[in-house]
Design a protein around this motif. Structure first.
Motif, PDB file in Angstrom:
ATOM      1  N   THR A 135       0.843  -1.267   0.058  1.00  0.00           N
ATOM      2  CA  THR A 135       0.028   0.107   0.061  1.00  0.00           C
ATOM      3  C   THR A 135       0.761   1.057   0.011  1.00  0.00           C
ATOM      4  OG1 THR A 135      -1.622  -1.479   1.461  1.00  0.00           O
ATOM      5  CG2 THR A 135      -1.870   1.234   0.994  1.00  0.00           C
ATOM      6  N   GLY A 136       2.006   1.176   0.468  1.00  0.00           N
ATOM      7  CA  GLY A 136       3.077   2.211   0.385  1.00  0.00           C
ATOM      8  C   GLY A 136       3.627   2.496   1.869  1.00  0.00           C
ATOM      9  N   PHE A 137       3.179   1.858   2.730  1.00  0.00           N
ATOM     10  CA  PHE A 137       3.685   2.096   4.075  1.00  0.00           C
ATOM     11  C   PHE A 137       5.249   1.445   4.421  1.00  0.00           C
ATOM     12  CE2 PHE A 137       0.127   3.753   6.438  1.00  0.00           C
ATOM     13  CZ  PHE A 137      -0.935   3.039   5.881  1.00  0.00           C
ATOM     14  N   GLN A 138       5.881   2.260   5.088  1.00  0.00           N
ATOM     15  CA  GLN A 138       7.218   1.770   5.202  1.00  0.00           C
ATOM     16  C   GLN A 138       7.492   1.487   6.641  1.00  0.00           C
ATOM     17  OE1 GLN A 138      10.417   4.393   3.664  1.00  0.00           O
ATOM     18  NE2 GLN A 138       8.780   5.430   2.279  1.00  0.00           N
ATOM     19  N   LYS A 139       8.860   0.699   6.960  1.00  0.00           N
ATOM     20  CA  LYS A 139       9.323   0.329   8.076  1.00  0.00           C
ATOM     21  C   LYS A 139       8.134  -0.620   8.615  1.00  0.00           C
ATOM     22  CE  LYS A 139      11.428   1.797  12.439  1.00  0.00           C
ATOM     23  NZ  LYS A 139      12.018   2.724  13.331  1.00  0.00           N
ATOM     24  N   VAL A 140       7.698  -1.479   8.021  1.00  0.00           N
ATOM     25  CA  VAL A 140       6.478  -2.213   8.362  1.00  0.00           C
ATOM     26  C   VAL A 140       6.762  -3.423   9.115  1.00  0.00           C
ATOM     27  CG1 VAL A 140       4.760  -3.923   7.320  1.00  0.00           C
ATOM     28  CG2 VAL A 140       5.199  -1.745   6.366  1.00  0.00           C
ATOM     29  N   LYS A 141       6.271  -3.539  10.254  1.00  0.00           N
ATOM     30  CA  LYS A 141       6.787  -4.847  11.045  1.00  0.00           C
ATOM     31  C   LYS A 141       5.686  -5.554  11.810  1.00  0.00           C
ATOM     32  CE  LYS A 141       9.128  -1.826  14.442  1.00  0.00           C
ATOM     33  NZ  LYS A 141       8.226  -1.734  15.555  1.00  0.00           N
ATOM     34  N   TYR A 142       5.909  -6.659  12.285  1.00  0.00           N
ATOM     35  CA  TYR A 142       4.661  -7.139  13.131  1.00  0.00           C
ATOM     36  C   TYR A 142       5.229  -7.656  14.343  1.00  0.00           C
ATOM     37  CZ  TYR A 142       5.689 -11.912  11.164  1.00  0.00           C
ATOM     38  OH  TYR A 142       6.352 -12.901  10.886  1.00  0.00           O
ATOM     39  N   GLU A 143       4.482  -7.857  15.400  1.00  0.00           N
ATOM     40  CA  GLU A 143       4.852  -8.481  16.496  1.00  0.00           C
ATOM     41  C   GLU A 143       3.850  -9.344  16.940  1.00  0.00           C
ATOM     42  OE1 GLU A 143       4.898  -5.526  19.821  1.00  0.00           O
ATOM     43  OE2 GLU A 143       5.784  -7.079  21.292  1.00  0.00           O
ATOM     44  N   ASN A 144       4.289 -10.651  17.377  1.00  0.00           N
ATOM     45  CA  ASN A 144       3.366 -11.705  17.788  1.00  0.00           C
ATOM     46  C   ASN A 144       3.223 -11.606  19.399  1.00  0.00           C
ATOM     47  OD1 ASN A 144       2.480 -12.942  15.547  1.00  0.00           O
ATOM     48  ND2 ASN A 144       4.128 -14.417  15.503  1.00  0.00           N
ATOM     49  N   LEU A 145       1.964 -11.793  19.535  1.00  0.00           N
ATOM     50  CA  LEU A 145       1.671 -11.869  21.311  1.00  0.00           C
ATOM     51  C   LEU A 145       1.127 -13.231  21.351  1.00  0.00           C
ATOM     52  CD1 LEU A 145       0.114  -8.457  21.814  1.00  0.00           C
ATOM     53  CD2 LEU A 145       2.199  -9.010  21.935  1.00  0.00           C
ATOM     54  N   VAL A 146       1.303 -13.954  22.405  1.00  0.00           N
ATOM     55  CA  VAL A 146       0.826 -15.242  22.695  1.00  0.00           C
ATOM     56  C   VAL A 146       0.974 -16.143  21.641  1.00  0.00           C
ATOM     57  CG1 VAL A 146      -1.070 -16.518  23.899  1.00  0.00           C
ATOM     58  CG2 VAL A 146      -0.965 -13.994  24.086  1.00  0.00           C
ATOM     59  N   GLY A 147       2.267 -16.038  21.300  1.00  0.00           N
ATOM     60  CA  GLY A 147       2.461 -17.129  20.225  1.00  0.00           C
ATOM     61  C   GLY A 147       2.047 -17.039  18.921  1.00  0.00           C
ATOM     62  N   GLY A 148       1.345 -15.753  18.596  1.00  0.00           N
ATOM     63  CA  GLY A 148       0.850 -15.708  17.134  1.00  0.00           C
ATOM     64  C   GLY A 148      -0.934 -15.768  17.247  1.00  0.00           C
ATOM     65  N   VAL A 149      -1.209 -15.821  18.486  1.00  0.00           N
ATOM     66  CA  VAL A 149      -2.853 -15.792  18.694  1.00  0.00           C
ATOM     67  C   VAL A 149      -3.237 -14.437  18.173  1.00  0.00           C
ATOM     68  CG1 VAL A 149      -4.589 -15.711  20.271  1.00  0.00           C
ATOM     69  CG2 VAL A 149      -2.820 -17.409  20.508  1.00  0.00           C
ATOM     70  N   VAL A 150      -2.428 -13.351  18.551  1.00  0.00           N
ATOM     71  CA  VAL A 150      -2.667 -12.031  18.316  1.00  0.00           C
ATOM     72  C   VAL A 150      -1.411 -11.401  17.695  1.00  0.00           C
ATOM     73  CG1 VAL A 150      -3.144  -9.768  19.359  1.00  0.00           C
ATOM     74  CG2 VAL A 150      -4.356 -11.560  20.006  1.00  0.00           C
ATOM     75  N   ALA A 151      -1.333 -10.551  16.563  1.00  0.00           N
ATOM     76  CA  ALA A 151      -0.556  -9.984  15.943  1.00  0.00           C
ATOM     77  C   ALA A 151      -0.740  -8.213  16.131  1.00  0.00           C
ATOM     78  CB  ALA A 151      -0.020 -10.351  14.853  1.00  0.00           C
ATOM     79  N   ILE A 152       0.358  -7.713  16.334  1.00  0.00           N
ATOM     80  CA  ILE A 152       0.309  -6.201  15.870  1.00  0.00           C
ATOM     81  C   ILE A 152       1.178  -5.678  14.837  1.00  0.00           C
ATOM     82  CG2 ILE A 152       0.677  -3.951  17.033  1.00  0.00           C
ATOM     83  CD1 ILE A 152       0.193  -4.962  19.763  1.00  0.00           C
ATOM     84  N   HIS A 153       0.521  -5.553  13.712  1.00  0.00           N
ATOM     85  CA  HIS A 153       1.431  -5.019  12.703  1.00  0.00           C
ATOM     86  C   HIS A 153       1.471  -3.189  12.567  1.00  0.00           C
ATOM     87  CE1 HIS A 153       0.324  -8.882  11.178  1.00  0.00           C
ATOM     88  NE2 HIS A 153       1.219  -8.643  10.094  1.00  0.00           N
ATOM     89  N   SER A 154       2.312  -2.914  12.460  1.00  0.00           N
ATOM     90  CA  SER A 154       2.674  -1.246  12.366  1.00  0.00           C
ATOM     91  C   SER A 154       3.415  -0.965  10.771  1.00  0.00           C
ATOM     92  CB  SER A 154       3.467  -1.064  13.453  1.00  0.00           C
ATOM     93  OG  SER A 154       4.877  -1.432  13.495  1.00  0.00           O
ATOM     94  N   GLY A 155       2.897   0.239  10.335  1.00  0.00           N
ATOM     95  CA  GLY A 155       3.825   0.800   9.280  1.00  0.00           C
ATOM     96  C   GLY A 155       3.807   2.220   9.440  1.00  0.00           C
ATOM     97  N   LEU A 156       4.702   2.899   8.727  1.00  0.00           N
ATOM     98  CA  LEU A 156       4.883   4.461   8.768  1.00  0.00           C
ATOM     99  C   LEU A 156       4.564   4.809   7.520  1.00  0.00           C
ATOM    100  CD1 LEU A 156       6.277   6.395  10.675  1.00  0.00           C
ATOM    101  CD2 LEU A 156       8.292   5.841   9.638  1.00  0.00           C
ATOM    102  N   LYS A 157       3.798   6.024   7.532  1.00  0.00           N
ATOM    103  CA  LYS A 157       3.694   6.727   6.133  1.00  0.00           C
ATOM    104  C   LYS A 157       4.586   7.744   6.117  1.00  0.00           C
ATOM    105  CE  LYS A 157       0.684   9.612   3.341  1.00  0.00           C
ATOM    106  NZ  LYS A 157      -0.611  10.157   3.390  1.00  0.00           N
ATOM    107  N   ILE A 158       5.538   7.770   5.192  1.00  0.00           N
ATOM    108  CA  ILE A 158       6.486   8.840   5.039  1.00  0.00           C
ATOM    109  C   ILE A 158       6.372   9.467   3.499  1.00  0.00           C
ATOM    110  CG2 ILE A 158       8.825   9.033   4.363  1.00  0.00           C
ATOM    111  CD1 ILE A 158       8.921   9.513   7.056  1.00  0.00           C
TER     112      ILE A 158
END
Lengths: 289, 261
Positions: free
Chosen positions: A266-289
């Protein structure tokens, strides 16, 4: 290990377009494990949430053993809110994330007031809560009153569609969507809209139920999802169907890496994700520059 | 550290340091985004010198490397350089607010506003205040290297004089921030940040010894750097409470300290 990585990259490179197009299409026409027409999906999801609205938070507590509170806390701490922020929380109907952000901003403000060096806090914080379902928004407004945030002008409740937001381009510092993106018909439209409304430097954060790959834990989780949760829904909320949809829709949603690559596309940069509880939940984040 | 050892092996005695060699990172590509998860790890490229992960300088002589703890990968080079460039701009602008607001998120938010970027970007720095301090340390190191390369001051100096001059130049870079430097030191001493700050100091000390013409390649190599690191740190701490004009007492302290060793 290196070979696996190389083949994975090759596979990703060779058929990303084919893969993503078919995956997106399948998401648009999937209602859990059922196949439905694209036009119908939105309506069916709407019915689910109208049904669950009143018991939504109670069920969340039951299903996640209260962990969803910690996950949302983690989401907001990742966001690092600041006073004067213009934030948009999409599919945030009952207001959990919005309240946390507001409380975080208020506590920073209170601390800053004790500090003699105090400039540009005159800027107003706006936290928009957008949801397609009016019932969910109503529950949210009532909860705000209960928490004593009813008078706080920073909270703005807006009914709207995540795929076609009514906000202006480059108007938001932050965009969060917690447990909502699974339910949309067209994920890529939501991502594009998110990109559009964010300012330069703005961040996109998505908290979502995701895929577990850890061997034994995966089996336990599947058992819990398919045997315990719909039963729990039946007993507590009197609605087995909606919770069956819930667990099925989790499985149909793209896995962590796939979703992250969609965000990058989509165009976001510095995209990363963090798994919580072994992957039951994930937080994805991206930066718009 | 490793880079200079490798360079010394590759170069034949006394040539220019190849710190500005094209970075091997860009040759090897892997998947496009980073993770900070406990389960998913994208293996670090084996040829990546471990100490370079601490650098976040925007200077063109260093390829802008990943911030510590974060392993971003993008297939297109430009977008990656873009966000790192913007981050560096924000950090550079934030330094101007440090005297007023300390090494804190507030300074970084002010910096972001100054540059015209949403302060949300501050949330994307892995360890926030530590990122600012580490940026400053890298920036100082880079400026020191530039001074070394320009060469005028170090001609005809004994190694001891050389080291004195370089340490003095380096500590003077911190002088404008001296009122807030204790805060920076405490941030660097925080358990989460200590490994990065240790690496940065190790690089600094290595650069100074190398500029002084050190050619040892046995155990002495470690001994010299450890000793210099120790004297440097104590001098730095002495400087915090030095109120003599132009830090005269600090330079005296240094000379005495050095004589002891």
């Amino acid at each position: 290990m290196a070979l696996r990585l190389v083949t994975r990259n090759l596979r990703n490179r060779i058929s990303p377009n084919l893969c993503s197009a078919s995956l997106l299409h399948s998401h648009a026409t999937s209602f859990g494990f059922k196949e439905v027409r694209e036009e119908e999906k939105s309506q069916m999801v709407g019915k689910v949430f109208s049904n669950v609205a009143s018991n939504y938070d109670l069920m969340n507590d039951f299903m996640s053993a209260g962990l969803h509170r910690l996950w949302k806390d983690r989401l907001v701490s990742e966001l690092s809110p600041f006073p004067g922020m213009k934030h948009l929380d999409v599919a945030g109907g009952t207001g959990d994330v919005a309240f946390r952000i507001l409380e975080s901003v208020n506590s920073i403000r209170r601390r800053a007031l004790q500090d003699p060096i105090n400039d540009d806090l005159q800027e107003e914080t706006w936290i928009h809560v957008c949801d397609i379902n009016q019932n969910m928004l109503n529950v949210g407004k009532n909860r705000a009153l209960e928490r004593g945030l009813g008078e706080d002008k920073s909270l703005v409740w807006v009914q709207g569609d995540a795929e076609a937001l009514s906000f202006e381009d480059n108007s938001m510092d932050g965009y969060t969507i917690a447990f909502g993106i699974r339910n949309v018909t067209h994920i890529e439209k939501v991502l594009t809209e998110a990109y559009r409304v964010l300012k330069r430097g703005g961040r996109f954060l998505c908290l979502e139920l995701s895929h577990v790959e850890i061997p034994v834990f995966k089996e336990l989780y599947d058992f819990y999802s398919f045997s315990v949760i719909p039963r729990l829904g039946e007993v507590v909320a009197g609605d087995r169907e909606s919770y069956q949809y819930l667990v099925e829709s989790i499985r149909r949603f793209p896995p962590q890496e796939k979703f992250a690559s969609m965000i990058t596309d989509t165009g976001f940069q510095k995209v990363k994700y963090e798994n919580l509880v072994g992957g039951v939940v994930a937080i994805h984040s991206g930066l718009k520059i | 550290m490793y880079r200079t050892v490798v360079n010394r092996i590759l170069l034949s005695g006394g040539g220019r340091r190849l710190l500005r060699q094209p970075d091997l990172r860009t040759v090897i590509s892997s998947s496009r985004f980073s993770t900070t998860t406990e389960t998913q790890t994208i293996p670090n490229r084996p040829l990546n010198p471990p100490d370079s992960s601490s650098l976040s300088s925007s200077s063109t002589s260093f390829q802008t490397p990943p911030a510590a703890g974060d392993v971003p990968r993008h297939e297109r080079k430009n977008p990656r350089a873009e966000y790192e460039g913007e981050q560096a701009r924000v950090l550079q602008a934030s330094l101007r607010h440090v005297l007023r607001l300390g090494w804190s998120e507030k300074a970084m938010i002010a910096g972001a506003k100054e540059v015209g970027i949403s302060p949300s970007i501050v949330g994307s720095f892995p360890r926030k205040e530590a990122a600012l301090v580490e940026f400053f340390m890298d920036d100082c190191l880079q400026r020191l290297i530039d001074r070394i390369d320009s060469g005028e001051e170090l001609q005809n100096s004994t190694p001891s004089q050389c080291i004195y001059k370089l340490v003095r130049i380096r500590l003077e870079m911190q002088a404008p921030y001296i009122s807030k430097w204790p805060q920076a030191l405490s941030i660097q001493a925080h358990p989460l940040n200590v490994s990065t700050s240790f690496k940065q100091r190790a690089m600094l000390v290595d650069e100074i010894w190398h500029a002084a013409g050190d050619e040892t390649s046995d155990l002495d190599w470690y001994v010299k750097r450890t000793v210099l690191g120790g004297i440097y740190s104590t001098t730095e701490i002495y400087m915090l409470t030095d109120s003599s004009p132009e830090f005269r007492d600090t330079w005296l302290f240094w000379i005495i300290g050095e004589r002891c060793f």
